[in-house]
Write a protein that holds these residues in place. Structure first.
Motif, PDB file in Angstrom:
ATOM      1  N   GLN A  83       3.959   7.356  -9.412  1.00 22.57           N
ATOM      2  CA  GLN A  83       5.208   6.897 -10.037  1.00 22.57           C
ATOM      3  C   GLN A  83       5.922   5.911  -9.131  1.00 22.57           C
ATOM      4  OE1 GLN A  83       6.871  10.820 -10.587  1.00 22.57           O
ATOM      5  NE2 GLN A  83       6.455  10.784 -12.787  1.00 22.57           N
ATOM      6  N   GLN A  84       5.925   6.196  -7.826  1.00 28.83           N
ATOM      7  CA  GLN A  84       6.582   5.278  -6.886  1.00 28.83           C
ATOM      8  C   GLN A  84       5.934   3.903  -6.922  1.00 28.83           C
ATOM      9  OE1 GLN A  84       7.807   6.541  -2.914  1.00 28.83           O
ATOM     10  NE2 GLN A  84       7.278   8.630  -3.421  1.00 28.83           N
ATOM     11  N   GLN A  85       4.609   3.887  -6.995  1.00 29.50           N
ATOM     12  CA  GLN A  85       3.938   2.586  -6.999  1.00 29.50           C
ATOM     13  C   GLN A  85       4.219   1.846  -8.298  1.00 29.50           C
ATOM     14  OE1 GLN A  85       3.315   0.422  -5.064  1.00 29.50           O
ATOM     15  NE2 GLN A  85       1.290   0.721  -4.189  1.00 29.50           N
ATOM     16  N   ARG A  86       4.361   2.552  -9.403  1.00 28.47           N
ATOM     17  CA  ARG A  86       4.698   1.890 -10.663  1.00 28.47           C
ATOM     18  C   ARG A  86       6.118   1.315 -10.587  1.00 28.47           C
ATOM     19  NH1 ARG A  86       3.097   7.081 -13.642  1.00 28.47           N
ATOM     20  NH2 ARG A  86       4.247   6.380 -15.458  1.00 28.47           N
ATOM     21  N   VAL A  87       7.026   2.049  -9.932  1.00 31.45           N
ATOM     22  CA  VAL A  87       8.378   1.508  -9.731  1.00 31.45           C
ATOM     23  C   VAL A  87       8.295   0.251  -8.858  1.00 31.45           C
ATOM     24  CG1 VAL A  87      10.642   1.917  -8.689  1.00 31.45           C
ATOM     25  CG2 VAL A  87       9.534   3.732  -9.991  1.00 31.45           C
ATOM     26  N   ALA A  88       7.447   0.303  -7.828  1.00 30.75           N
ATOM     27  CA  ALA A  88       7.318  -0.852  -6.930  1.00 30.75           C
ATOM     28  C   ALA A  88       6.819  -2.074  -7.697  1.00 30.75           C
ATOM     29  CB  ALA A  88       6.377  -0.520  -5.773  1.00 30.75           C
ATOM     30  N   ILE A  89       5.919  -1.853  -8.646  1.00 26.71           N
ATOM     31  CA  ILE A  89       5.423  -2.965  -9.467  1.00 26.71           C
ATOM     32  C   ILE A  89       6.562  -3.509 -10.334  1.00 26.71           C
ATOM     33  CG2 ILE A  89       3.857  -3.593 -11.354  1.00 26.71           C
ATOM     34  CD1 ILE A  89       1.864  -1.504 -10.166  1.00 26.71           C
ATOM     35  N   ALA A  90       7.329  -2.590 -10.928  1.00 26.40           N
ATOM     36  CA  ALA A  90       8.474  -3.016 -11.745  1.00 26.40           C
ATOM     37  C   ALA A  90       9.489  -3.773 -10.899  1.00 26.40           C
ATOM     38  CB  ALA A  90       9.130  -1.797 -12.405  1.00 26.40           C
ATOM     39  N   ARG A  91       9.688  -3.320  -9.642  1.00 29.39           N
ATOM     40  CA  ARG A  91      10.631  -4.009  -8.757  1.00 29.39           C
ATOM     41  C   ARG A  91      10.174  -5.439  -8.492  1.00 29.39           C
ATOM     42  NH1 ARG A  91      11.685  -1.833  -2.718  1.00 29.39           N
ATOM     43  NH2 ARG A  91       9.491  -2.399  -2.532  1.00 29.39           N
ATOM     44  N   GLN A 149       0.831  -1.201   0.000  1.00 28.77           N
ATOM     45  CA  GLN A 149       0.000   0.000   0.000  1.00 28.77           C
ATOM     46  C   GLN A 149       0.871   1.260   0.000  1.00 28.77           C
ATOM     47  OE1 GLN A 149      -2.838   0.030   3.193  1.00 28.77           O
ATOM     48  NE2 GLN A 149      -3.475   2.122   2.804  1.00 28.77           N
ATOM     49  N   ARG A 150       1.937   1.240   0.821  1.00 30.07           N
ATOM     50  CA  ARG A 150       2.780   2.444   0.933  1.00 30.07           C
ATOM     51  C   ARG A 150       4.093   2.291   0.168  1.00 30.07           C
ATOM     52  NH1 ARG A 150       4.219   3.662   5.841  1.00 30.07           N
ATOM     53  NH2 ARG A 150       4.710   5.789   5.248  1.00 30.07           N
ATOM     54  N   PHE A 151       4.044   1.566  -0.939  1.00 33.05           N
ATOM     55  CA  PHE A 151       5.136   1.415  -1.928  1.00 33.05           C
ATOM     56  C   PHE A 151       6.381   0.734  -1.354  1.00 33.05           C
ATOM     57  CE2 PHE A 151       3.746   6.091  -2.250  1.00 33.05           C
ATOM     58  CZ  PHE A 151       2.481   5.758  -2.650  1.00 33.05           C
ATOM     59  N   PHE A 169      -0.985  -7.850  -4.616  1.00 31.63           N
ATOM     60  CA  PHE A 169      -1.124  -6.390  -4.472  1.00 31.63           C
ATOM     61  C   PHE A 169      -1.947  -6.104  -3.227  1.00 31.63           C
ATOM     62  CE2 PHE A 169       0.346  -4.892  -8.659  1.00 31.63           C
ATOM     63  CZ  PHE A 169       0.359  -6.078  -9.369  1.00 31.63           C
ATOM     64  N   ASP A 170      -1.336  -5.416  -2.254  1.00 35.70           N
ATOM     65  CA  ASP A 170      -2.035  -5.120  -1.008  1.00 35.70           C
ATOM     66  C   ASP A 170      -2.538  -3.676  -1.031  1.00 35.70           C
ATOM     67  OD1 ASP A 170      -3.046  -5.102   1.507  1.00 35.70           O
ATOM     68  OD2 ASP A 170      -1.120  -5.323   2.546  1.00 35.70           O
ATOM     69  N   GLU A 171      -3.758  -3.473  -1.454  1.00 32.94           N
ATOM     70  CA  GLU A 171      -4.362  -2.132  -1.590  1.00 32.94           C
ATOM     71  C   GLU A 171      -3.412  -1.154  -2.276  1.00 32.94           C
ATOM     72  OE1 GLU A 171      -6.605  -0.602   1.581  1.00 32.94           O
ATOM     73  OE2 GLU A 171      -7.019  -2.545   2.489  1.00 32.94           O
ATOM     74  N   PRO A 172      -3.030  -1.445  -3.520  1.00 33.83           N
ATOM     75  CA  PRO A 172      -1.957  -0.679  -4.174  1.00 33.83           C
ATOM     76  C   PRO A 172      -2.303   0.780  -4.443  1.00 33.83           C
ATOM     77  CG  PRO A 172      -3.020  -2.145  -5.729  1.00 33.83           C
ATOM     78  CD  PRO A 172      -3.550  -2.507  -4.387  1.00 33.83           C
TER      79      PRO A 172
END
Lengths: 253, 295
Positions: free
Chosen positions: A154-162, A97-99, A173-176
């Motif tokens: 943007q941070q969450q998109r980076v987190a998905i890429a990570r 949730q918080r990246f 995905f926990d409440e993304p």
């Protein structure tokens, strides 16, 4: 169809609080399962148990056929070592949730940390792959930036890429989008939608009912630590059969 | 209410009153400093002794001894402190108890007492051996340097452990979870993800403790370790210029502490990478609060 993730009669307690009550759920390869329900219903707890961030007190969770956190010896489950658990976690991507990006590492370094330093894959190859992943989430130009220079979306998109950089078998995905400003939710959901269409196995805990309806193969409704109903988006959201589900849907829509 | 209707507001000027209080305080301060300087100037201090001895060979050796002891004791303290902090937060109760006991024991007694205990260890253990192997004569091993290093380093470890622990606690739990989710073991996550971020919180108090250690090394003079206070003592026992030589020691302590303070600010800058304001070239983004929530 082969199950990537399977929860079988899972029990979880926090002290006296019964957080997961005999939860069973099976997620097939390439399937997108959305979990909805009121807060405190055990949705996030189920994800955290599946990613082994929390231990379970009963039942079994398997990932790609392997028992998570234990090995079977006769009729007993023996806990795995820290190292073995860490190895199993590599198969399960997690988006928080918080990246939770690493603030002291650049965007690209965030992606490389797992594949290069943990999986010990070839650096040049990983770099190429990570840049391609950043391209895919629309952030190739931000590779050298630090997380605090990026917007929440943007941070969450980076987190998905990570998470993708680990080549996981499933991503949880926990409440993304719950920590995002409303105008940034769309960019994250569209990345997730593209990911779902590409065939990634996903379990998404979310309050974005429209997203569930459009992207999910199945929708799970949880309340009070138990799974109350499972069905297609049609049966769960458009014309909910179960009265508790119907109540919830009409309250959030 | 004043009537502002008939006034041309644009012509009103904001007055800047004379800061009488600030001027008065500055004046008092000036007089006070002048008084102190004057007192020392007319006092029976032979200043040429200060300049003669400031760079003399024995004093410089003492300064070197102080620097070496500070560096070694702090290195030992940081190494021990980090291990103890990680142990104290371990899931293994035996490690937790060991760490708690260590902190309790070495924080609970004065540094001077610990120095004397180490230095006099030979009184109870004339020889030290490893389960009967490699026996050594304790008096030989427990030189002033070794005794001072053990005494200062081990008790510094107890303080540093608490500093490191508070640093680790200051890092968001989500960092540990994110590190674990990409397949890191707990230990690896602590070392590569949590500790580097904790450094931001750890460095200022460690800098403070390093400066404290510079001065704490003066305790080692009682067990014949030749650091700066002991070397000036050796000189003034011979020539009776007590105050002049104590001023020499004072100047050297100030020099060392000043250099360390400058070094600290560079180290802090290094570990603040990724925090604070976006660096040049990055675009300012509208959702600052969300982005800062990470930090």
């Amino acid at each position: 169809m082969r199950s990537i993730l399977q929860a079988i009669h899972v029990q979880k307690y926090y002290g006296a609080f019964h957080a997961l009550k005999d939860v069973s759920l099976s997620v097939a390869r390439g399937e997108v399962v959305c979990i909805i329900g009121p807060s405190g219903s055990g949705k996030s707890t189920l994800l955290r148990c599946a990613s082994q961030l929390e231990s379970i007190d009963g039942g079994v969770i398997t990932v790609d056929g392997e028992i998570a956190g234990f090995h079977q010896s006769g009729d007993r489950l023996m806990p795995l070592s820290d190292l073995q658990v860490a190895r199993q976690r590599q198969n399960v991507g997690m988006v928080f949730q918080r990246f939770n990006l690493f603030p002291h590492r650049s965007v690209l370094e965030n992606l490389l940390e797992g594949p290069v330093r943990v999986q010990k894959r070839d650096t040049t190859e990983c770099r190429k792959e990570s840049m391609a992943l950043l391209e895919r989430v629309g952030l190739a130009t931000k590779a050298a930036a630090y997380p605090n220079e990026l917007s929440g979306g943007q941070q969450q998109r980076v987190a998905i890429a990570r998470a993708l950089a680990m080549r996981p078998k499933i991503i949880l995905f926990d409440e993304p989008t719950s920590a995002l400003d409303p105008e940034l939710v769309g960019e994250v959901l569209s990345v997730m939608k593209e990911l779902a269409q590409s065939g990634m196995t996903m379990v998404v805990v979310t309050h974005e009912i429209a997203f569930c309806r459009e992207v999910a193969d199945r929708v799970v409704f949880m309340d009070g630590g138990a799974i109350i109903a499972v069905g297609s988006p049609e049966d769960m959201i458009v014309r909910p059969q179960n009265p508790r589900v119907a109540n919830f849907i009409s309250a959030v829509l | 209410m004043q009537d502002l209707v008939n006034v041309d507001v644009r012509k009103l000027k904001i007055a800047r009153p004379i800061p009488y209080l600030q001027i008065a305080a500055s004046f008092v301060l000036f007089v006070f400093v002048a008084f102190i300087v004057h007192a020392f100037w007319v006092g029976a201090i032979e200043w040429h002794y200060v300049s003669d001895y400031l760079f003399s060979a024995p004093i410089l050796r003492g300064v070197w001894g102080t620097i070496v002891m500070t560096v070694c004791a702090m290195a030992m303290g940081i190494l021990l402190g980090t291990s103890i902090a990680v142990m104290r937060m371990s899931a293994n109760p035996a490690l937790r108890w060991a760490a708690t006991g260590y902190i309790w024991l070495f924080r609970g007694t004065p540094a001077l007492l610990q120095l004397l205990l180490w230095f006099n260890l030979a009184l109870i253990f004339p020889t030290i051996s490893l389960f009967g192997y490699f026996p050594v004569n304790t008096v030989r091993v427990m030189t002033p340097f070794v005794a001072a290093l053990l005494g200062l380093g081990i008790q510094q470890g107890a303080y540093t452990a608490e500093v490191v622990r508070s640093g680790i606690l200051s890092v968001d739990r989500g960092q540990m979870e994110a590190a674990q989710s990409i397949g890191m073991t707990k230990l690896r996550a602590v070392l590569t993800i949590v500790l580097p971020q904790a450094m931001r919180v750890i460095v200022p108090p460690i800098g403070n403790e390093t400066i404290g250690m510079v001065k704490l090394t003066s305790l080692a003079s009682v067990i014949q370790y030749s650091e700066v206070l002991r070397t000036v003592g050796d000189v003034y026992y011979a020539n009776s210029r007590v105050i002049e030589l104590l001023i020499v020691a004072g100047i050297w302590y100030m020099v060392i502490v000043t250099i360390l303070s400058i070094g600290q600010s560079y180290i802090e800058k290094y570990f603040s990478k990724g925090w604070g304001h976006p660096t040049q070239g990055a675009k300012a983004l509208p959702d600052g609060p969300t982005a800062m929530g990470m930090a």
